[in-house]
Design a protein around this motif. Sequence first.
Motif, mmCIF file in Angstrom:
data_model
loop_
_atom_site.group_PDB
_atom_site.id
_atom_site.type_symbol
_atom_site.label_atom_id
_atom_site.label_comp_id
_atom_site.label_asym_id
_atom_site.label_seq_id
_atom_site.Cartn_x
_atom_site.Cartn_y
_atom_site.Cartn_z
ATOM 1 N N GLY A 1 6.438 -3.496 3.514
ATOM 2 C CA GLY A 1 7.262 -2.451 2.892
ATOM 3 C C GLY A 1 8.280 -3.010 1.913
ATOM 4 O O GLY A 1 9.120 -2.286 1.400
ATOM 5 N N PHE A 2 8.205 -4.267 1.638
ATOM 6 C CA PHE A 2 9.062 -4.937 0.652
ATOM 7 C C PHE A 2 8.222 -6.006 -0.035
ATOM 8 O O PHE A 2 7.579 -6.767 0.671
ATOM 9 N N PRO A 3 8.171 -6.095 -1.344
ATOM 10 C CA PRO A 3 8.891 -5.293 -2.328
ATOM 11 C C PRO A 3 8.235 -3.932 -2.578
ATOM 12 O O PRO A 3 7.040 -3.759 -2.376
ATOM 13 N N GLN B 1 12.861 9.212 -0.916
ATOM 14 C CA GLN B 1 13.245 8.318 -2.023
ATOM 15 C C GLN B 1 13.422 6.892 -1.528
ATOM 16 O O GLN B 1 13.649 6.667 -0.335
ATOM 17 N N LEU B 2 13.356 5.950 -2.461
ATOM 18 C CA LEU B 2 13.628 4.555 -2.121
ATOM 19 C C LEU B 2 15.134 4.322 -2.092
ATOM 20 O O LEU B 2 15.882 4.966 -2.838
ATOM 21 N N LEU B 3 15.552 3.387 -1.259
ATOM 22 C CA LEU B 3 16.965 2.980 -1.301
ATOM 23 C C LEU B 3 17.213 2.202 -2.593
ATOM 24 O O LEU B 3 16.271 1.628 -3.143
ATOM 25 N N PRO B 4 18.482 2.159 -3.067
ATOM 26 C CA PRO B 4 18.759 1.359 -4.277
ATOM 27 C C PRO B 4 18.366 -0.101 -4.068
ATOM 28 O O PRO B 4 18.547 -0.649 -2.967
ATOM 29 N N LYS C 1 0.259 -0.509 6.685
ATOM 30 C CA LYS C 1 0.982 -1.779 6.570
ATOM 31 C C LYS C 1 1.547 -2.207 7.922
ATOM 32 O O LYS C 1 1.348 -3.336 8.355
ATOM 33 N N GLY C 2 2.254 -1.276 8.559
ATOM 34 C CA GLY C 2 2.858 -1.593 9.862
ATOM 35 C C GLY C 2 1.802 -1.879 10.914
ATOM 36 O O GLY C 2 1.913 -2.843 11.687
ATOM 37 N N THR C 3 0.757 -1.074 10.912
ATOM 38 C CA THR C 3 -0.324 -1.202 11.902
ATOM 39 C C THR C 3 -0.995 -2.577 11.803
ATOM 40 O O THR C 3 -1.171 -3.278 12.798
ATOM 41 N N THR D 1 11.038 -3.536 6.247
ATOM 42 C CA THR D 1 12.297 -2.915 5.811
ATOM 43 C C THR D 1 12.419 -1.507 6.386
ATOM 44 O O THR D 1 13.507 -1.070 6.746
ATOM 45 N N GLY D 2 11.284 -0.801 6.527
ATOM 46 C CA GLY D 2 11.319 0.537 7.132
ATOM 47 C C GLY D 2 11.846 0.474 8.563
ATOM 48 O O GLY D 2 12.716 1.263 8.960
ATOM 49 N N ASP D 3 11.360 -0.510 9.352
ATOM 50 C CA ASP D 3 11.826 -0.653 10.749
ATOM 51 C C ASP D 3 13.311 -1.016 10.797
ATOM 52 O O ASP D 3 14.057 -0.516 11.638
ATOM 53 N N LYS E 1 6.550 13.783 -1.766
ATOM 54 C CA LYS E 1 7.564 13.099 -2.597
ATOM 55 C C LYS E 1 7.377 11.580 -2.511
ATOM 56 O O LYS E 1 7.501 10.871 -3.496
ATOM 57 N N ARG E 2 7.102 11.082 -1.286
ATOM 58 C CA ARG E 2 6.925 9.624 -1.113
ATOM 59 C C ARG E 2 5.734 9.127 -1.933
ATOM 60 O O ARG E 2 5.758 8.029 -2.477
ATOM 61 N N LEU E 3 4.686 9.963 -2.010
ATOM 62 C CA LEU E 3 3.507 9.539 -2.782
ATOM 63 C C LEU E 3 3.819 9.503 -4.286
ATOM 64 O O LEU E 3 3.374 8.591 -4.986
ATOM 65 N N GLY F 1 0.847 -1.199 0.000
ATOM 66 C CA GLY F 1 0.000 0.000 0.000
ATOM 67 C C GLY F 1 0.873 1.236 0.000
ATOM 68 O O GLY F 1 2.087 1.170 0.208
ATOM 69 N N ALA F 2 0.231 2.380 -0.190
ATOM 70 C CA ALA F 2 0.946 3.655 -0.208
ATOM 71 C C ALA F 2 1.504 3.943 1.187
ATOM 72 O O ALA F 2 1.085 3.323 2.171
ATOM 73 N N PRO F 3 2.420 4.923 1.303
ATOM 74 C CA PRO F 3 2.894 5.324 2.633
ATOM 75 C C PRO F 3 1.706 5.709 3.510
ATOM 76 O O PRO F 3 0.819 6.435 3.064
HETATM 77 P P1 B4P Z 1 1.533 2.741 9.197
HETATM 78 O O1 B4P Z 1 0.919 1.419 9.387
HETATM 79 O O2 B4P Z 1 2.643 3.047 10.127
HETATM 80 O O3 B4P Z 1 2.072 3.037 7.739
HETATM 81 P P2 B4P Z 1 3.003 2.193 6.789
HETATM 82 O O4 B4P Z 1 2.151 1.948 5.596
HETATM 83 O O5 B4P Z 1 3.565 0.986 7.473
HETATM 84 O O6 B4P Z 1 4.295 3.151 6.588
HETATM 85 P P3 B4P Z 1 5.260 3.728 5.463
HETATM 86 O O7 B4P Z 1 4.966 3.147 4.122
HETATM 87 O O8 B4P Z 1 5.193 5.189 5.618
HETATM 88 O O9 B4P Z 1 6.754 3.444 5.900
HETATM 89 P P4 B4P Z 1 7.937 2.411 5.801
HETATM 90 O O10 B4P Z 1 8.430 2.355 7.176
HETATM 91 O O11 B4P Z 1 7.590 1.115 5.144
HETATM 92 O O12 B4P Z 1 0.370 3.814 9.340
HETATM 93 C C1 B4P Z 1 0.596 5.201 9.255
HETATM 94 C C2 B4P Z 1 -0.262 5.955 10.268
HETATM 95 O O13 B4P Z 1 -1.654 5.753 10.034
HETATM 96 C C3 B4P Z 1 0.005 5.522 11.717
HETATM 97 O O14 B4P Z 1 0.098 6.664 12.507
HETATM 98 C C4 B4P Z 1 -1.229 4.682 12.072
HETATM 99 O O15 B4P Z 1 -1.537 4.765 13.449
HETATM 100 C C5 B4P Z 1 -2.309 5.316 11.211
HETATM 101 N N1 B4P Z 1 -3.364 4.361 10.810
HETATM 102 C C6 B4P Z 1 -3.153 3.132 10.265
HETATM 103 N N2 B4P Z 1 -4.354 2.530 9.986
HETATM 104 C C7 B4P Z 1 -5.338 3.432 10.365
HETATM 105 C C8 B4P Z 1 -6.790 3.418 10.334
HETATM 106 N N3 B4P Z 1 -7.475 2.367 9.854
HETATM 107 N N4 B4P Z 1 -7.448 4.508 10.779
HETATM 108 C C9 B4P Z 1 -6.773 5.577 11.245
HETATM 109 N N5 B4P Z 1 -5.417 5.649 11.319
HETATM 110 C C10 B4P Z 1 -4.690 4.594 10.878
HETATM 111 O O16 B4P Z 1 9.037 3.112 4.828
HETATM 112 C C11 B4P Z 1 9.729 4.310 5.128
HETATM 113 C C12 B4P Z 1 10.845 4.606 4.110
HETATM 114 O O17 B4P Z 1 11.870 3.572 4.154
HETATM 115 C C13 B4P Z 1 10.470 4.653 2.625
HETATM 116 O O18 B4P Z 1 9.951 5.921 2.252
HETATM 117 C C14 B4P Z 1 11.858 4.349 1.957
HETATM 118 O O19 B4P Z 1 12.685 5.485 1.917
HETATM 119 C C15 B4P Z 1 12.497 3.333 2.877
HETATM 120 N N6 B4P Z 1 12.213 1.946 2.455
HETATM 121 C C16 B4P Z 1 11.491 1.032 3.185
HETATM 122 N N7 B4P Z 1 11.380 -0.119 2.498
HETATM 123 C C17 B4P Z 1 12.035 0.055 1.318
HETATM 124 C C18 B4P Z 1 12.238 -0.778 0.160
HETATM 125 N N8 B4P Z 1 11.726 -2.016 0.093
HETATM 126 N N9 B4P Z 1 12.941 -0.275 -0.885
HETATM 127 C C19 B4P Z 1 13.464 0.954 -0.840
HETATM 128 N N10 B4P Z 1 13.301 1.800 0.210
HETATM 129 C C20 B4P Z 1 12.587 1.363 1.291
#
Ligand code: B4P
Length: 190
Positions: A86-88, A58-61, A14-16, A32-34, A144-146, A8-10
């Motif tokens: 967060g992968f792929p 930006q994404l990592l290489p 996903k993490g939740t 991968t983000g963690d 930018k992330r979007l 899914g989008a940022p």
């Molecule tokens: P989260 O659940 O935290 O969001 P996410 O989708 O996991 O995070 P994201 O995509 O931003 O980051 P990632 O760490 O993977 O939810 C966000 C918020 O919404 C929270 O506050 C949550 O409480 C709230 N929420 C969730 N569900 C809700 C609901 N139903 N109602 C209300 N609120 C809700 O990646 C970060 C960066 O790491 C990337 O930009 C990139 O630079 C790098 N990276 C990571 N993986 C990579 C990869 N495979 N390749 C290259 N770069 C990578």
Amino acid sequence: MLNIVIFGAPGSGKGTQSERIVEKYNINHISTGDVLRAEIKNGTELGQTAKKYMDQGQLLPDELIIDILASTLDNLKDSKGVIFDGFPRTIPQAEALKKMLAERGQDISVMLDLEVPEDILMERLINRGKQTGRADDNEETIKKRLVVYHSQTSPLKEWYKKENKYEQIKGYGELEVIFADICATIDKVK
Ligand code: B4P
């Protein structure tokens, strides 16, 4: 073996939702983000490199993140399955994951695509930025992330449709309702 890609989008949750899935299905969680945030916190060389990309939205290489994923996967012992969070994020990453799993006699069971409108994504991430101070959760970087998501990551939907693994989930509304939809989908492939 239950191997799930949560997609899914940022800010799509996903993490939740991964936290809940891990608890219910007793599988491992690879975010991968963690992993990258832990490297940044520990001040490692990898963390310093990661920070440059993440702060720019930006994404990592691919080569770098694929190596990280491979070594994380190698360190799992007695696993009943993995949720990949967060992968792929690019097609080369999806191809690498398929190959890594095939080498272990495995495949992806399902790809869950959390669909959330953009205004809700913005609101969630700006809120999280205020609450946690996460460096990439500010309006400029979120935009930018979007853009990166639409250009590099969303083509994976078609890729997983061709693999017959794609399932769309409504990712907004009550957390528990979203989780119930996810479980119903996982239970069909388990
Ligand atoms: P989260 O659940 O935290 O969001 P996410 O989708 O996991 O995070 P994201 O995509 O931003 O980051 P990632 O760490 O993977 O939810 C966000 C918020 O919404 C929270 O506050 C949550 O409480 C709230 N929420 C969730 N569900 C809700 C609901 N139903 N109602 C209300 N609120 C809700 O990646 C970060 C960066 O790491 C990337 O930009 C990139 O630079 C790098 N990276 C990571 N993986 C990579 C990869 N495979 N390749 C290259 N770069 C990578």
